[in-house]
Design a protein around this motif. Sequence first.
Motif, PDB file in Angstrom:
ATOM      1  N   ILE A  18       0.846  -1.209   0.000  1.00  0.00           N
ATOM      2  CA  ILE A  18       0.000   0.000   0.000  1.00  0.00           C
ATOM      3  C   ILE A  18       0.874   1.248   0.000  1.00  0.00           C
ATOM      4  O   ILE A  18       0.644   2.204  -0.743  1.00  0.00           O
ATOM      5  N   ARG A  19       1.912   1.208   0.827  1.00  0.00           N
ATOM      6  CA  ARG A  19       2.800   2.384   0.902  1.00  0.00           C
ATOM      7  C   ARG A  19       3.547   2.593  -0.420  1.00  0.00           C
ATOM      8  O   ARG A  19       3.781   3.728  -0.838  1.00  0.00           O
ATOM      9  N   VAL A  20       3.922   1.496  -1.061  1.00  0.00           N
ATOM     10  CA  VAL A  20       4.586   1.585  -2.371  1.00  0.00           C
ATOM     11  C   VAL A  20       3.682   2.305  -3.373  1.00  0.00           C
ATOM     12  O   VAL A  20       4.111   3.236  -4.070  1.00  0.00           O
ATOM     13  N   ARG A  28       4.280  10.620  -8.772  1.00  0.00           N
ATOM     14  CA  ARG A  28       3.891  10.625 -10.188  1.00  0.00           C
ATOM     15  C   ARG A  28       4.953   9.973 -11.079  1.00  0.00           C
ATOM     16  O   ARG A  28       4.977  10.177 -12.287  1.00  0.00           O
ATOM     17  N   SER A  29       5.859   9.222 -10.452  1.00  0.00           N
ATOM     18  CA  SER A  29       6.793   8.397 -11.236  1.00  0.00           C
ATOM     19  C   SER A  29       7.419   7.364 -10.306  1.00  0.00           C
ATOM     20  O   SER A  29       7.405   7.523  -9.083  1.00  0.00           O
ATOM     21  N   GLY A  30       7.934   6.319 -10.909  1.00  0.00           N
ATOM     22  CA  GLY A  30       8.539   5.243 -10.109  1.00  0.00           C
ATOM     23  C   GLY A  30       8.231   3.897 -10.742  1.00  0.00           C
ATOM     24  O   GLY A  30       7.660   3.822 -11.830  1.00  0.00           O
ATOM     25  N   HIS A  31       8.633   2.840 -10.045  1.00  0.00           N
ATOM     26  CA  HIS A  31       8.544   1.491 -10.604  1.00  0.00           C
ATOM     27  C   HIS A  31       7.665   0.583  -9.740  1.00  0.00           C
ATOM     28  O   HIS A  31       8.182  -0.128  -8.868  1.00  0.00           O
ATOM     29  N   PRO A  32       6.365   0.554  -9.988  1.00  0.00           N
ATOM     30  CA  PRO A  32       5.485  -0.234  -9.127  1.00  0.00           C
ATOM     31  C   PRO A  32       5.598  -1.749  -9.339  1.00  0.00           C
ATOM     32  O   PRO A  32       5.555  -2.510  -8.366  1.00  0.00           O
ATOM     33  N   GLY A  33       5.738  -2.188 -10.598  1.00  0.00           N
ATOM     34  CA  GLY A  33       5.682  -3.623 -10.890  1.00  0.00           C
ATOM     35  C   GLY A  33       6.646  -4.443 -10.061  1.00  0.00           C
ATOM     36  O   GLY A  33       6.259  -5.354  -9.327  1.00  0.00           O
ATOM     37  N   GLY A  34       7.939  -4.121 -10.142  1.00  0.00           N
ATOM     38  CA  GLY A  34       8.964  -4.866  -9.411  1.00  0.00           C
ATOM     39  C   GLY A  34       8.924  -4.603  -7.911  1.00  0.00           C
ATOM     40  O   GLY A  34       9.280  -5.465  -7.109  1.00  0.00           O
ATOM     41  N   SER A  35       8.471  -3.405  -7.521  1.00  0.00           N
ATOM     42  CA  SER A  35       8.354  -3.112  -6.085  1.00  0.00           C
ATOM     43  C   SER A  35       7.330  -4.048  -5.452  1.00  0.00           C
ATOM     44  O   SER A  35       7.494  -4.500  -4.315  1.00  0.00           O
ATOM     45  N   LEU A  36       6.265  -4.346  -6.206  1.00  0.00           N
ATOM     46  CA  LEU A  36       5.227  -5.237  -5.679  1.00  0.00           C
ATOM     47  C   LEU A  36       5.670  -6.696  -5.728  1.00  0.00           C
ATOM     48  O   LEU A  36       5.336  -7.475  -4.833  1.00  0.00           O
ATOM     49  N   SER A  37       6.449  -7.088  -6.741  1.00  0.00           N
ATOM     50  CA  SER A  37       6.852  -8.504  -6.808  1.00  0.00           C
ATOM     51  C   SER A  37       7.854  -8.848  -5.710  1.00  0.00           C
ATOM     52  O   SER A  37       7.860  -9.955  -5.182  1.00  0.00           O
ATOM     53  N   TRP A 255       3.606  -1.791 -16.555  1.00  0.00           N
ATOM     54  CA  TRP A 255       3.638  -1.273 -15.181  1.00  0.00           C
ATOM     55  C   TRP A 255       5.041  -1.362 -14.570  1.00  0.00           C
ATOM     56  O   TRP A 255       5.215  -1.167 -13.381  1.00  0.00           O
ATOM     57  N   HIS A 256       6.040  -1.636 -15.393  1.00  0.00           N
ATOM     58  CA  HIS A 256       7.432  -1.650 -14.901  1.00  0.00           C
ATOM     59  C   HIS A 256       7.780  -0.275 -14.307  1.00  0.00           C
ATOM     60  O   HIS A 256       8.275  -0.193 -13.188  1.00  0.00           O
ATOM     61  N   GLY A 257       7.509   0.756 -15.076  1.00  0.00           N
ATOM     62  CA  GLY A 257       7.961   2.083 -14.624  1.00  0.00           C
ATOM     63  C   GLY A 257       6.930   3.168 -14.859  1.00  0.00           C
ATOM     64  O   GLY A 257       7.272   4.239 -15.346  1.00  0.00           O
ATOM     65  N   THR A 258       5.674   2.903 -14.515  1.00  0.00           N
ATOM     66  CA  THR A 258       4.610   3.883 -14.710  1.00  0.00           C
ATOM     67  C   THR A 258       3.874   4.110 -13.394  1.00  0.00           C
ATOM     68  O   THR A 258       3.606   3.160 -12.671  1.00  0.00           O
ATOM     69  N   ALA A 259       3.534   5.356 -13.118  1.00  0.00           N
ATOM     70  CA  ALA A 259       2.781   5.651 -11.889  1.00  0.00           C
ATOM     71  C   ALA A 259       1.279   5.551 -12.155  1.00  0.00           C
ATOM     72  O   ALA A 259       0.821   5.898 -13.251  1.00  0.00           O
ATOM     73  N   PRO A 260       0.516   5.068 -11.177  1.00  0.00           N
ATOM     74  CA  PRO A 260      -0.943   5.017 -11.365  1.00  0.00           C
ATOM     75  C   PRO A 260      -1.538   6.424 -11.294  1.00  0.00           C
ATOM     76  O   PRO A 260      -1.033   7.278 -10.565  1.00  0.00           O
ATOM     77  N   ASN A 261      -2.616   6.654 -12.054  1.00  0.00           N
ATOM     78  CA  ASN A 261      -3.332   7.932 -11.928  1.00  0.00           C
ATOM     79  C   ASN A 261      -4.268   7.858 -10.715  1.00  0.00           C
ATOM     80  O   ASN A 261      -4.299   6.835 -10.014  1.00  0.00           O
TER      81      ASN A 261
END
Lengths: 281, 311
Positions: A18-20, A28-37, A255-261
Amino acid sequence: MDQKELTALKNKATELRIRVIDMIWKARSGHPGGSLSVADFMAACYFRYMNVRPEEPRWPDRDRFVLSKGHVCPAQYAALAMRGFFPMEVLDTLRKEGSPLQGHPSMTKCPGIDISTGSLGQGLACGVGMALAAKLDRKDYRVFCAVGDGECNEGEIWEACGTAHKYKLDNLVVFVDWNNLQLDGTCEEIMPPISLARKFEAFGFEVYECDGNDMEALCEVMDKALAAKNGLPKCIVGKTVKGKGVSYMENVCSWHGTAPNDEQHAQAIEELNALYIKEEA
Amino acid sequence: METKKIATRDGFGEAIVELGKENRDILVVDIDIGKSCKTGTFRKELPEQYLNVGIAEQNGAGVAAGLATCGKIPFVVTYAAFGSMRICEMIRQEICYPHLNVKIACSHGGVTPANDGASHQAIEDMGIMRTLPNMTVIMPADYYAAKALVKAAAAFDGPMYLRFTRDAIPVIYDENETFEIGKAKKLREGKDVALIANGDTVRLAIEAAGLLAEKGIEARVLDMHTIKPLDEQAVNACVDEIGRIITVEDHNILNGLGSAVAEVIAERGKGKLKRIGIQDQFGQSAPYERLLAMNGITVENIVAQAEALMK
């Protein structure tokens, strides 16, 4: 590990996710995909295994964490804040000017970061150096290192493995975040890994395989890996899902390096909140 | 009397043993060219402080960075061409950016690995290392300077690139000479022209100054052993007091000592400069002195350029 601890650990991993998402959405930028895996391994390290002192981040005898795949640092920043290395509000400054939370981790700016990373393939060698220092000084600290499957395209990873084997670094645990997606596509498509487990084994590691997003399975192999003082460095090849926990991110390369809206953020938080397990009274 | 000649890599090899015996945290990280870089005695006498990571420079830099985070003082030992270019990005990312106490100690600087040919001659290294933030870049001028500067390096906290010669070069100092990192050594005073050299070309500058004196031209000679941080005060003094400067280096004229001095002079807004060095071209297998001559790095050319500046 009893059920209560397992539940608590799983909830830590959920909170971390959740914090990620919050951090990357605010930045508004960062890498969610790998942070979650990698989130479950991160939570296991910081809330079950690592001997650290948040009030003394450079304590010489601490266990070290090397995030060789440095772009997923939101996961480590969340873990560090949750362990009390810095106030939770600092997470809101990710990627902002003057922030200790750089886009890729900086050891001189952020408490709890043991080595600056971000250029792929380099972290493992640094982790090997740390584990080697422990052996030279006859100290007991351990080094936990997370590497990406795509990152294993880099030759330096395999050079570092040779050194880990030569110097019998059984105080080193490498976690391969095998989510099977790299920036430009699937691992098979970009550079077929053949078998990461067999490769690490051939390089002299004791290799364990598990579902890297199953906390119970992960801790089972981590327990074994840490108990085996047999002169062999350890590698856990964890099968993971990129974007784990957020339905529309799971196994989606973009979703490697895209921020969610805003809308995507709200949905992600709702889905992740639903993962919390009610703890027994 | 024949001048004594010793390679500066030998000075490094001897100094590192003395240092290792004094401080257990000093380590050698070899990359399978230790014999050639003169770490053999260290390996034999201090095996617990000696590591060899195989022919894997990138890994060597990373391992050294990790060791440094744990309080060790690793010297990564290789050839200048590899220690500056093969692992340039590892040095940038894992050593300079986190400001770690790692020394990159390189033999085979400049064209001194003469017979090995262009692949092993490092003519770009100091310039490349000079552009990395937090990096200190040094080339000692002789055997005694090498010993003294290696000791200074070990006492200095931070990333450093040290460059030594493969071939024997004349000894110009004695064992009691002292050196300060970032401070040029004035070897001769003069009012007509300043010769600023480093490494194996300092002896050429000294010899040229002697010949110039016979022609009535008094040359100041500086050993600029540290090109970063550059001793700007010493350069500015040459500009203000003399106004005619010649740089001499066993390095490409682009981005090395000559460029560093040019940057200072240009901002000072006065003074004339001539750069002598490798003429932006690769070398070949040939005798060391011949390779220098092919690029005009000779006593005769220094004298000729000084005379030209005097006109």
